[in-house]
Design a protein around this motif. Sequence first.
Motif, PDB file in Angstrom:
ATOM      1  N   ASP A  99       0.833  -1.209   0.000  1.00  0.00           N
ATOM      2  CA  ASP A  99       0.000   0.000   0.000  1.00  0.00           C
ATOM      3  C   ASP A  99       0.865   1.256   0.000  1.00  0.00           C
ATOM      4  O   ASP A  99       1.737   1.422   0.850  1.00  0.00           O
ATOM      5  CB  ASP A  99      -0.932  -0.008   1.220  1.00  0.00           C
ATOM      6  CG  ASP A  99      -1.899  -1.170   1.177  1.00  0.00           C
ATOM      7  OD1 ASP A  99      -2.834  -1.134   0.374  1.00  0.00           O
ATOM      8  OD2 ASP A  99      -1.689  -2.136   1.947  1.00  0.00           O
ATOM      9  N   GLY A 100       0.637   2.112  -0.992  1.00  0.00           N
ATOM     10  CA  GLY A 100       1.426   3.329  -1.127  1.00  0.00           C
ATOM     11  C   GLY A 100       2.724   3.113  -1.888  1.00  0.00           C
ATOM     12  O   GLY A 100       3.471   4.056  -2.127  1.00  0.00           O
ATOM     13  N   THR A 101       2.968   1.883  -2.289  1.00  0.00           N
ATOM     14  CA  THR A 101       4.193   1.549  -3.008  1.00  0.00           C
ATOM     15  C   THR A 101       3.870   0.885  -4.344  1.00  0.00           C
ATOM     16  O   THR A 101       4.310   1.349  -5.389  1.00  0.00           O
ATOM     17  CB  THR A 101       5.095   0.643  -2.143  1.00  0.00           C
ATOM     18  OG1 THR A 101       5.375   1.310  -0.907  1.00  0.00           O
ATOM     19  CG2 THR A 101       6.393   0.313  -2.847  1.00  0.00           C
ATOM     20  N   ILE A 102       3.073  -0.181  -4.300  1.00  0.00           N
ATOM     21  CA  ILE A 102       2.665  -0.881  -5.513  1.00  0.00           C
ATOM     22  C   ILE A 102       1.283  -0.408  -5.957  1.00  0.00           C
ATOM     23  O   ILE A 102       1.003  -0.291  -7.149  1.00  0.00           O
ATOM     24  CB  ILE A 102       2.678  -2.410  -5.285  1.00  0.00           C
ATOM     25  CG1 ILE A 102       4.110  -2.875  -4.975  1.00  0.00           C
ATOM     26  CG2 ILE A 102       2.109  -3.146  -6.495  1.00  0.00           C
ATOM     27  CD1 ILE A 102       4.199  -4.315  -4.507  1.00  0.00           C
ATOM     28  N   VAL A 103       0.436  -0.149  -4.983  1.00  0.00           N
ATOM     29  CA  VAL A 103      -0.906   0.398  -5.243  1.00  0.00           C
ATOM     30  C   VAL A 103      -1.103   1.625  -4.359  1.00  0.00           C
ATOM     31  O   VAL A 103      -0.435   1.788  -3.336  1.00  0.00           O
ATOM     32  CB  VAL A 103      -2.031  -0.637  -4.971  1.00  0.00           C
ATOM     33  CG1 VAL A 103      -1.890  -1.850  -5.883  1.00  0.00           C
ATOM     34  CG2 VAL A 103      -2.076  -1.051  -3.512  1.00  0.00           C
ATOM     35  N   GLU A 104      -2.040   2.486  -4.752  1.00  0.00           N
ATOM     36  CA  GLU A 104      -2.351   3.660  -3.939  1.00  0.00           C
ATOM     37  C   GLU A 104      -3.013   3.215  -2.634  1.00  0.00           C
ATOM     38  O   GLU A 104      -3.622   2.145  -2.560  1.00  0.00           O
ATOM     39  CB  GLU A 104      -3.282   4.601  -4.711  1.00  0.00           C
ATOM     40  CG  GLU A 104      -2.614   5.250  -5.900  1.00  0.00           C
ATOM     41  CD  GLU A 104      -3.530   6.237  -6.613  1.00  0.00           C
ATOM     42  OE1 GLU A 104      -4.616   6.564  -6.098  1.00  0.00           O
ATOM     43  OE2 GLU A 104      -3.135   6.676  -7.707  1.00  0.00           O
ATOM     44  N   HIS A 105      -2.896   4.056  -1.617  1.00  0.00           N
ATOM     45  CA  HIS A 105      -3.495   3.766  -0.313  1.00  0.00           C
ATOM     46  C   HIS A 105      -5.014   3.741  -0.407  1.00  0.00           C
ATOM     47  O   HIS A 105      -5.642   4.759  -0.678  1.00  0.00           O
ATOM     48  CB  HIS A 105      -3.098   4.851   0.701  1.00  0.00           C
ATOM     49  CG  HIS A 105      -1.689   4.753   1.150  1.00  0.00           C
ATOM     50  ND1 HIS A 105      -1.287   3.871   2.126  1.00  0.00           N
ATOM     51  CD2 HIS A 105      -0.587   5.429   0.769  1.00  0.00           C
ATOM     52  CE1 HIS A 105       0.010   4.013   2.324  1.00  0.00           C
ATOM     53  NE2 HIS A 105       0.457   4.941   1.514  1.00  0.00           N
TER      54      HIS A 105
ATOM     55  N   PRO B  82      -8.725  -1.122   3.508  1.00  0.00           N
ATOM     56  CA  PRO B  82      -8.385  -2.528   3.262  1.00  0.00           C
ATOM     57  C   PRO B  82      -8.579  -2.980   1.812  1.00  0.00           C
ATOM     58  O   PRO B  82      -8.257  -4.118   1.480  1.00  0.00           O
ATOM     59  CB  PRO B  82      -9.339  -3.281   4.188  1.00  0.00           C
ATOM     60  CG  PRO B  82     -10.545  -2.417   4.257  1.00  0.00           C
ATOM     61  CD  PRO B  82     -10.025  -0.998   4.180  1.00  0.00           C
ATOM     62  N   LYS B  83      -9.100  -2.105   0.958  1.00  0.00           N
ATOM     63  CA  LYS B  83      -9.227  -2.466  -0.456  1.00  0.00           C
ATOM     64  C   LYS B  83      -7.851  -2.394  -1.122  1.00  0.00           C
ATOM     65  O   LYS B  83      -6.938  -1.752  -0.607  1.00  0.00           O
ATOM     66  CB  LYS B  83     -10.187  -1.512  -1.171  1.00  0.00           C
ATOM     67  CG  LYS B  83     -11.609  -1.551  -0.658  1.00  0.00           C
ATOM     68  CD  LYS B  83     -12.534  -0.687  -1.483  1.00  0.00           C
ATOM     69  CE  LYS B  83     -12.206   0.773  -1.313  1.00  0.00           C
ATOM     70  NZ  LYS B  83     -13.135   1.681  -1.985  1.00  0.00           N
ATOM     71  N   VAL B  84      -7.735  -3.027  -2.260  1.00  0.00           N
ATOM     72  CA  VAL B  84      -6.544  -2.880  -3.089  1.00  0.00           C
ATOM     73  C   VAL B  84      -6.747  -1.620  -3.913  1.00  0.00           C
ATOM     74  O   VAL B  84      -7.720  -1.502  -4.665  1.00  0.00           O
ATOM     75  CB  VAL B  84      -6.328  -4.108  -3.998  1.00  0.00           C
ATOM     76  CG1 VAL B  84      -5.205  -3.856  -4.983  1.00  0.00           C
ATOM     77  CG2 VAL B  84      -6.047  -5.345  -3.153  1.00  0.00           C
TER      78      VAL B  84
ATOM     79  N   ARG C 186      -0.034  -5.977   5.717  1.00  0.00           N
ATOM     80  CA  ARG C 186      -1.273  -6.720   5.470  1.00  0.00           C
ATOM     81  C   ARG C 186      -1.159  -8.137   6.024  1.00  0.00           C
ATOM     82  O   ARG C 186      -0.085  -8.728   6.031  1.00  0.00           O
ATOM     83  CB  ARG C 186      -1.565  -6.804   3.970  1.00  0.00           C
ATOM     84  CG  ARG C 186      -2.086  -5.512   3.386  1.00  0.00           C
ATOM     85  CD  ARG C 186      -2.324  -5.648   1.893  1.00  0.00           C
ATOM     86  NE  ARG C 186      -2.966  -4.469   1.390  1.00  0.00           N
ATOM     87  CZ  ARG C 186      -4.234  -4.410   1.001  1.00  0.00           C
ATOM     88  NH1 ARG C 186      -4.996  -5.496   1.024  1.00  0.00           N
ATOM     89  NH2 ARG C 186      -4.742  -3.282   0.560  1.00  0.00           N
ATOM     90  N   SER C 187      -2.315  -8.652   6.460  1.00  0.00           N
ATOM     91  CA  SER C 187      -2.372 -10.032   6.936  1.00  0.00           C
ATOM     92  C   SER C 187      -3.720 -10.623   6.530  1.00  0.00           C
ATOM     93  O   SER C 187      -4.593  -9.910   6.027  1.00  0.00           O
ATOM     94  CB  SER C 187      -2.194 -10.090   8.452  1.00  0.00           C
ATOM     95  OG  SER C 187      -3.240  -9.384   9.098  1.00  0.00           O
TER      96      SER C 187
ATOM     97  N   GLU D 134      -5.127 -10.967  -0.856  1.00  0.00           N
ATOM     98  CA  GLU D 134      -5.506 -10.112  -1.984  1.00  0.00           C
ATOM     99  C   GLU D 134      -4.284  -9.442  -2.609  1.00  0.00           C
ATOM    100  O   GLU D 134      -4.199  -9.317  -3.828  1.00  0.00           O
ATOM    101  CB  GLU D 134      -6.523  -9.061  -1.535  1.00  0.00           C
ATOM    102  CG  GLU D 134      -7.883  -9.631  -1.221  1.00  0.00           C
ATOM    103  CD  GLU D 134      -8.836  -8.615  -0.620  1.00  0.00           C
ATOM    104  OE1 GLU D 134      -8.406  -7.503  -0.238  1.00  0.00           O
ATOM    105  OE2 GLU D 134     -10.033  -8.940  -0.530  1.00  0.00           O
ATOM    106  N   ALA D 135      -3.331  -9.020  -1.782  1.00  0.00           N
ATOM    107  CA  ALA D 135      -2.113  -8.393  -2.299  1.00  0.00           C
ATOM    108  C   ALA D 135      -1.294  -9.402  -3.111  1.00  0.00           C
ATOM    109  O   ALA D 135      -0.813  -9.090  -4.208  1.00  0.00           O
ATOM    110  CB  ALA D 135      -1.282  -7.819  -1.154  1.00  0.00           C
TER     111      ALA D 135
END
Length: 128
Positions: free
Chosen positions: A8-14, A17-19, A46-47, A53-54
């Motif tokens: 989150d914030g690196t591969i996808v935007e923040h 809990p959604k992607v 994430r856990s 999902e990630a």
Amino acid sequence: MYICVDFDGTIVEHEYPKVGRPVPFAIPYMAHWIDLGAKIILFTMRSGEGLAEAVAYLEANGIDLHGVNHNPDQASWTNSPKAYAHVYVDDAAVGCPLVHTDHRRPYVDWTRVGPAVSEALASQKEMS
């Protein structure tokens, strides 16, 4: 070279809990790093379902992970829970270049991080 990459914030935007939406250039650079011989480790807070999902997001985008929140190659020399890597890419890291927007939290600027890590990988390859 081992590279730990946050989600989150690196591969996808923040949008936890959604992607969130894809961060520009993250997937292409990670794929390029793998082509250069890097081993990518997803290193995220994430856990449970969120982590699944990630991982599924990365698999669906062709990223073959070496590990998830741990480096499987370090078990032979340490039992530390910290994932060993040469590089950590994380929007929360001091000095990590970020893209700032008016309406969202900043995210990693892959136009700067991507080439810098690619150069390090190329240099390492030349030395071996």
